[in-house]
Design a protein around this motif. Structure first.
Motif, short mmCIF file in Angstrom:
data_model
loop_
_atom_site.label_atom_id
_atom_site.label_comp_id
_atom_site.label_asym_id
_atom_site.label_seq_id
_atom_site.Cartn_x
_atom_site.Cartn_y
_atom_site.Cartn_z
N THR A 146 -23.16 33.01 -0.38
CA THR A 146 -21.92 33.66 -0.74
C THR A 146 -20.72 32.05 -0.35
OG1 THR A 146 -21.73 35.31 -1.24
CG2 THR A 146 -19.47 34.46 -0.85
N ASP A 147 -20.92 32.50 0.86
CA ASP A 147 -20.21 31.08 1.67
C ASP A 147 -20.24 29.57 1.24
OD1 ASP A 147 -18.20 32.86 3.16
OD2 ASP A 147 -19.78 32.57 5.11
N ILE A 148 -21.52 29.10 1.60
CA ILE A 148 -22.21 28.01 0.61
C ILE A 148 -21.43 27.78 -0.92
CG2 ILE A 148 -24.27 27.35 -0.55
CD1 ILE A 148 -25.80 28.74 2.55
N GLU A 149 -21.93 28.57 -1.50
CA GLU A 149 -21.12 28.83 -3.16
C GLU A 149 -20.11 28.69 -2.99
OE1 GLU A 149 -22.49 32.01 -4.57
OE2 GLU A 149 -24.71 32.09 -4.82
N ASN A 150 -19.18 28.84 -1.88
CA ASN A 150 -17.21 28.73 -2.36
C ASN A 150 -17.18 27.56 -1.17
OD1 ASN A 150 -16.93 31.47 -3.38
ND2 ASN A 150 -16.79 32.57 -1.45
N GLY A 151 -18.20 26.63 -1.34
CA GLY A 151 -18.04 25.37 -1.05
C GLY A 151 -18.07 24.83 0.44
N MET A 152 -18.89 25.46 1.19
CA MET A 152 -19.06 25.27 3.16
C MET A 152 -19.66 23.87 3.12
SD MET A 152 -20.18 27.73 5.32
CE MET A 152 -22.26 28.29 5.31
N TYR A 153 -19.02 23.57 4.40
CA TYR A 153 -19.84 22.85 4.22
C TYR A 153 -19.42 22.36 6.01
CZ TYR A 153 -15.30 19.62 5.06
OH TYR A 153 -14.11 19.70 5.51
N PHE A 154 -20.84 20.80 6.98
CA PHE A 154 -20.63 20.90 8.00
C PHE A 154 -20.07 19.83 8.33
CE2 PHE A 154 -22.52 20.44 12.21
CZ PHE A 154 -22.01 21.22 12.41
N ASP A 155 -18.76 20.09 8.84
CA ASP A 155 -18.02 18.77 9.12
C ASP A 155 -18.04 18.05 10.26
OD1 ASP A 155 -16.03 17.05 9.67
OD2 ASP A 155 -14.33 18.92 9.68
N SER A 156 -18.64 16.96 10.16
CA SER A 156 -18.81 16.89 12.30
C SER A 156 -18.99 15.16 12.09
CB SER A 156 -20.57 16.82 11.73
OG SER A 156 -21.67 16.31 13.10
N SER A 157 -18.44 15.09 13.38
CA SER A 157 -19.36 13.56 14.05
C SER A 157 -20.07 13.56 14.59
CB SER A 157 -16.94 13.75 14.53
OG SER A 157 -17.18 14.11 16.20
N ILE A 158 -20.65 14.08 14.62
CA ILE A 158 -22.03 13.08 15.47
C ILE A 158 -22.83 12.95 14.29
CG2 ILE A 158 -24.18 14.81 16.67
CD1 ILE A 158 -22.99 16.65 16.53
N PRO A 159 -23.48 11.87 15.25
CA PRO A 159 -24.28 10.55 13.58
C PRO A 159 -25.20 11.08 13.86
CG PRO A 159 -23.03 9.39 16.57
CD PRO A 159 -23.10 10.83 16.24
N GLN A 160 -25.78 10.79 12.92
CA GLN A 160 -27.87 11.39 12.25
C GLN A 160 -27.64 10.45 12.74
OE1 GLN A 160 -27.88 13.04 8.16
NE2 GLN A 160 -26.01 14.97 8.68
N GLY A 161 -29.57 10.76 13.44
CA GLY A 161 -30.30 9.91 13.40
C GLY A 161 -30.26 9.27 14.57
N TYR A 162 -29.21 9.78 15.62
CA TYR A 162 -29.13 9.05 16.50
C TYR A 162 -29.38 9.62 17.74
CZ TYR A 162 -26.44 4.56 15.00
OH TYR A 162 -25.79 3.31 15.11
N GLY A 163 -30.37 11.03 18.37
CA GLY A 163 -30.55 11.37 19.23
C GLY A 163 -29.33 11.97 20.52
N VAL A 164 -28.44 12.27 19.44
CA VAL A 164 -27.48 13.32 20.05
C VAL A 164 -27.05 14.46 19.38
CG1 VAL A 164 -26.36 11.27 21.40
CG2 VAL A 164 -25.86 11.97 18.95
N GLY A 165 -28.08 15.22 18.44
CA GLY A 165 -27.96 16.64 18.80
C GLY A 165 -27.86 16.75 16.98
N SER A 166 -27.31 16.13 16.30
CA SER A 166 -26.84 15.99 14.99
C SER A 166 -26.85 17.50 14.42
CB SER A 166 -26.97 15.22 13.95
OG SER A 166 -27.86 15.15 13.75
N SER A 167 -28.29 17.94 14.01
CA SER A 167 -28.60 18.97 13.17
C SER A 167 -29.02 20.17 14.52
CB SER A 167 -30.44 18.95 13.03
OG SER A 167 -31.30 18.58 14.32
N GLY A 168 -28.94 20.21 16.07
CA GLY A 168 -29.00 20.97 16.78
C GLY A 168 -27.51 21.68 16.56
N ALA A 169 -26.67 20.96 17.01
CA ALA A 169 -24.75 21.61 16.75
C ALA A 169 -24.82 22.16 15.24
CB ALA A 169 -23.70 20.45 16.10
N LEU A 170 -25.31 22.10 14.19
CA LEU A 170 -25.81 22.91 12.65
C LEU A 170 -26.14 23.68 12.68
CD1 LEU A 170 -24.69 22.98 9.75
CD2 LEU A 170 -26.87 21.77 8.99
#
Length: 308
Positions: free
Chosen positions: A77-101
């Motif tokens: 339901t939350d995804i259908e209502n426009g949920m997203y992951f607002d992140s300043s963690i750079p992706q593909g940089y080795g500092v855990g962007s997917s980990g925080a998600l």
């Protein structure tokens, strides 16, 4: 809707070694963070994130496991209502962007979740790591679960082995000259291809011997020195680790940085090591004199992580 913040992580020591059960030390990195949010106007980055969450939801829905369950209807339901992951963690940089998600999704939707406030026994830590490994495999094909664990707990974590992990007390920062820093390679690194290269190399007996006799023992020594505050000994061991990585992990070091890596070892201005799986993203640097390292690396963007 706005979820709690989850931070980036830095694996100070242990990249690749922890796949093969040697020690590792990970610390939260509060300069970058992410949180689940909702918007009525999905576009650009938030739209892409929402689509990724939809795929992640499908992956989690199909997990065949008894160790964790989720409130899937609320998640959907939350995804259908426009949920997203607002992140300043750079992706593909080795500092855990997917980990925080992963940490934020577990925190919001896991039923019977292990909370940060309870007494974190070794069993609970291992269970969390196992759950996170299962969840984060969606992003990397194979995950240790450490990045989300670090992000979720927001504590330094010492990995003694796959079955022995504990929160670690790291020495408080000093206003000294020495520093740990991030060097921006300005290239995206992808975890899965790098891990595949490593796994192929592990089929070679000589490489396996180097991992257990040189790489793992030097990594363990670095961790002991860092946790014990033995700065002089630490830099000797980090220099040795930098040499071992340059010699044996060349495919994981972007070509443009082979000479930069060598220069640090020759001049002793700084020593470089992989940050995460390599192939791009950040490179981790250690120096006894941060000003000197900044001058020596003046063409690159450096970010301070920790001061000695």
């Amino acid at each position: 809707m706005k979820g709690p913040l989850f931070y980036a992580k830095i694996l100070l020591f242990g990249e690749y070694g922890i796949i093969k059960d040697s020690k590792g030390l990970a610390i939260p990195f509060n300069a970058y963070r992410g949180a689940l949010k909702s918007t009525n106007d999905l576009s650009g980055v938030s739209k892409k994130s929402n689509e990724n969450l939809e795929l992640f939801y499908k992956y989690i829905s199909n997990l065949k496991t008894d160790i964790v369950s989720f409130n899937l209807s609320e998640f959907k339901t939350d995804i259908e209502n426009g949920m997203y992951f607002d992140s300043s963690i750079p992706q593909g940089y080795g500092v855990g962007s997917s980990g925080a998600l992963v940490a934020s999704v577990y925190d919001k939707y896991a039923t019977n979740k292990i909370t940060v406030l309870e007494n974190l026994t070794r069993e609970k830590l291992l269970k969390l790591k196992e759950v996170f490994s299962l969840m984060e495999s969606f992003f990397h094909g194979k995950s240790s679960g450490l990045d989300p664990l670090n992000s979720y707990l927001s504590l330094p974590i010492l990995i003694n082995s796959k079955t022995n992990i504990e929160p670690a007390g790291i020495p408080s920062q000093k206003e000294g000259k020495g520093a740990v820093f991030l060097l921006d390679s300005q290239q995206i690194g992808e975890t899965e291809p790098m891990v595949n290269i490593f796994m192929n190399k592990m089929k070679n007996e000589g490489f396996r011997k180097m991992i257990s006799e040189e790489f793992a023992t030097t990594t363990d020594a670095c961790i002991e020195d860092f946790l014990g505050g033995n700065v002089k000994s630490l830099f000797g061991n980090v220099k040795l680790l930098s040499k071992i990585v340059l010699k044996n992990f060349k495919p994981m070091i972007p070509n443009a940085f082979h000479k930069v890596w060598e220069k640090g070892i020759k001049t002793n201005d700084y020593y470089l090591k992989l940050c995460g799986s390599g192939g791009g993203g950040y490179i981790l640097g250690f120096t006894e004199d941060f000003e000197k390292a900044q001058k020596s690396l003046k063409e690159y963007k450096l970010e301070l992580v920790y001061r000695f």
